[in-house]
Design a protein around this motif. Structure first.
Motif, short mmCIF file in Angstrom:
data_model
loop_
_atom_site.label_atom_id
_atom_site.label_comp_id
_atom_site.label_asym_id
_atom_site.label_seq_id
_atom_site.Cartn_x
_atom_site.Cartn_y
_atom_site.Cartn_z
N TRP A 161 0.85 -1.18 0.00
CA TRP A 161 0.00 0.00 0.00
C TRP A 161 0.89 1.23 0.00
O TRP A 161 1.95 1.23 0.61
CB TRP A 161 -0.88 0.05 1.26
N ILE A 162 0.46 2.30 -0.67
CA ILE A 162 1.13 3.60 -0.58
C ILE A 162 0.36 4.43 0.44
O ILE A 162 -0.82 4.73 0.23
CB ILE A 162 1.16 4.32 -1.94
N VAL A 163 0.99 4.77 1.54
CA VAL A 163 0.30 5.42 2.66
C VAL A 163 0.94 6.78 2.94
O VAL A 163 2.16 6.88 3.13
CB VAL A 163 0.36 4.53 3.92
N LYS A 164 0.10 7.80 2.95
CA LYS A 164 0.56 9.16 3.27
C LYS A 164 0.50 9.37 4.77
O LYS A 164 -0.52 9.20 5.40
CB LYS A 164 -0.33 10.19 2.56
N ASN A 165 1.64 9.79 5.34
CA ASN A 165 1.71 10.07 6.77
C ASN A 165 1.61 11.57 7.01
O ASN A 165 1.47 12.35 6.06
CB ASN A 165 3.02 9.52 7.35
N SER A 166 1.68 11.99 8.27
CA SER A 166 1.49 13.39 8.62
C SER A 166 2.65 13.95 9.44
O SER A 166 2.47 14.84 10.26
CB SER A 166 0.19 13.54 9.43
N TRP A 167 3.88 13.41 9.21
CA TRP A 167 5.03 13.83 9.99
C TRP A 167 6.07 14.56 9.15
O TRP A 167 7.24 14.61 9.50
CB TRP A 167 5.68 12.62 10.66
N GLY A 168 5.66 15.17 8.05
CA GLY A 168 6.57 15.92 7.22
C GLY A 168 7.37 15.05 6.26
O GLY A 168 7.35 13.82 6.33
N LYS A 169 8.06 15.72 5.35
CA LYS A 169 8.78 15.01 4.28
C LYS A 169 10.08 14.35 4.75
O LYS A 169 10.65 13.54 4.03
CB LYS A 169 9.08 15.98 3.14
N SER A 170 10.56 14.71 5.94
CA SER A 170 11.82 14.12 6.41
C SER A 170 11.64 12.71 6.96
O SER A 170 12.62 12.03 7.24
CB SER A 170 12.45 15.02 7.49
#
Length: 397
Positions: free
Chosen positions: A241-250
């Motif tokens: 799965w491709i999952v978007k997180n919420s902790w910034g690009k780093s």
């Protein structure tokens, strides 16, 4: 003759045993040596990491304490990556922003506690997958301009969809519906049609330090973090799965994590298939308000009848007597906290001043801090004699 054959066989067996032992030792050493770094190298890496992530610490001994945590995490990362190089794991770990936190601190600061749902769950058959459903082999909504840029939103238990059409218009969401739970096939069908909000268990140490690859680490279904499934695919025979997180690009793969897909457990990896949901649009959208007019130039920040600071700054008193301020400084931040040393200031996200260390904390005794900002002298504003001015009184702490 029999004795000679027996001796030769014994020597061959001993040689074979020795070779196997050496091979096992070499394999074991490849993992151990990966993490054998000198104290000098480890401290250099720590200093570079602190600069890269803008870290500063708030108390005497705190930097050394964080270093010990960093060093322990580095050992864990090195051992894991050595195993990944040997083909044991399909993902790698790295020195991300959480490298100075213990796993307990990370979970306390960045993950939520699961509570009762704030709405009644409404499971529909819209995306219920049947045996005959033909679905695309891969989907990535990022390539279609339908996913907002990754931002650092800290802890997040429930995700609100951020869909950004290429020709953006005003869109209102009427309600939410739920995908058939505990069915990765139904979740795949849903993600093939739009990004889907999901909740996962993200409390493991491997997830904390995840850097790249297809995450196959240990996790359960104690859902404590909200993310968004924005696609799926396969790599070297392994589905993800491709999952978007919420902790910034780093963190992770530029803010994303690829998670193992189609596992034996019906709940999916880390519970990703337990509570998937999506927004529903039924009514008409409001009329497009048209282009936004340009914003007016922000006015300067007025400290009192005599001094002013540039726009988007905060007035901080430098010299005060009683309730009056006789000299002002400008903090280069909006809504800043003025520190008691009359010299520094802190952003509103880190409002607690530590004057001795020159840092700003998120909260008292928090390990998370940034460097304090310096004030510059306010300029006289002789033309400003507004009766509503502060008349020399302090306008900030």
């Amino acid at each position: 003759m029999g004795t000679s054959s027996t001796t030769k066989a014994s020597l061959a067996a001993a040689a074979l045993l020795l070779l196997l032992s050496l091979a096992a030792a070499a394999a074991d050493m490849s993992i151990v040596s990966y993490g054998e770094r000198s104290e000098e190298e480890t401290r250099r890496m720590y200093a570079e990491w602190m600069v890269r992530h803008g870290k500063a610490y708030n108390a005497i001994g705190e930097e050394e304490q964080r270093y010990q945590v960093f060093k322990d995490n580095l050992r864990y990362i090195d051992a894991h990556n050595a195993a990944a190089d040997a083909g044991v794991h399909s993902f790698r770990l790295g020195l991300n922003r959480f490298a100075d936190l213990t796993n307990e601190e990370y979970r306390a600061a960045y993950l939520g506690v699961r509570t009762k749902p704030t709405r009644e769950r409404k499971v529909t058959n819209r995306y219920h997958a049947g045996d005959s459903d033909a679905l695309p082999d891969s989907v990535d909504w990022r390539t279609k301009g339908a996913v907002a840029e990754v931002k650092d939103q800290g802890s997040c238990v429930k995700v609100i969809h951020q869909l950004v059409p290429k020709n953006a218009k005003v869109v209102t969401i009427d309600s939410y519906e739920d995908v058939t739970p505990n069915s990765e096939k139904s979740l795949q069908k849903a993600v093939a049609n739009q990004p889907i909000s999901v909740a996962i268990e993200a409390g493991g140490r491997a997830f904390q330090l995840y850097s790249s690859g297809i995450f196959t680490g240990t996790c359960g279904t104690a859902l404590d973090h909200g993310v968004t499934a924005v696609g799926y695919g396969s790599e070297n025979g392994k589905d993800y799965w491709i999952v978007k997180n919420s902790w910034g690009k780093s963190w992770g793969e530029s803010g994303y994590v690829r998670m193992e897909r189609n596992i034996k457990a019906s709940s999916g990896k880390c519970g990703i298939a337990v509570e998937p949901s999506y927004p529903v649009k039924k009514g008409e959208n409001p009329p497009n308000p048209g282009p936004t007019p340009p914003s007016p130039t922000p006015p300067p920040t007025v400290c009192d009848s005599y001094y002013t600071c540039p726009e988007s700054t905060t007035c901080c008193c430098i010299y005060e007597y009683g309730k009056y301020c006789f000299a002002w400084g400008c903090c280069p931040l909006e809504g800043a906290t003025c520190c008691d040393d009359h010299y520094s200031c802190c952003p509103h996200e880190y409002p607690v001043c530590n004057v001795k260390q020159g840092t700003c904390l998120m909260a008292k005794d928090s390990p998370l801090s940034v460097k304090a900002q310096k004030r510059t002298l306010a300029k006289p504003h002789w033309a400003f004699f507004d009766n509503n001015a502060a008349d020399g009184r302090k306008s900030s702490a």
